[in-house]
Scaffold this motif. Sequence first.
Motif: not given
Length: 217
Positions: A83-92
């Motif tokens: 869910w986090s924009p900075t946690g490193g568990a998603n990417a764009s």
Amino acid sequence: MTTLMTYAGPEEPNALVTRTGGLPLAPEGTAWPTCVECEGPMQFLAQLLLDGQARPLRGDGGRAELVMAVFMCQTDPGMCDAWSPTGGANASFLFPVDGLTPMTAPEVDDPETVLLGACHAVRPVESPQETYGDAYEEWVRADGREPGHLLGQLGGRPDWLQADETPSCPGCGRGMELAAQLEEGPDHTTNMNFGGCGAAYAFVCGPCRGSAFLWQC
């Protein structure tokens, strides 16, 4: 005015259109993103066509110059901070539209941890309502419409489910602009996982060619 994203049926998995699911298009040789927490390959969620200023195309005949690709970790849902924009568990990512090719999905035991179970076409629909919340309510009240067939909005202002989490661009420090707000999808067997009835937010900074992604529930 609000531009709604509505479900328009199945889409080809490698189409150069705004869509959810399918295969990401990227410059040849682009590595599939991995989660910094569990090191597993991320799940591809959506592709958005943008103009040269990183504004979403709304079906008005504008020329696509950039493609945004959005991913998040689903190796073990709930264990990584997707869910986090900075946690490193998603990417764009923002890619120039020319010369893109379909990426090859990693081989994994469960293919749905890297690819959604369906690829959905998006039809932009203009609503006279000023906010997404009002446009959503008006759209779902119409006869014969299913709430799950509303896939989100293109541009506009975020309709936050919790507190305002507009990310700042790491390049210039300014608040990013909303490219799209995404609902989970029309079919629970192939939906994106935003915590159950959640919503996701894809942001861009046109001048810096930066992007960010987060979700709330």
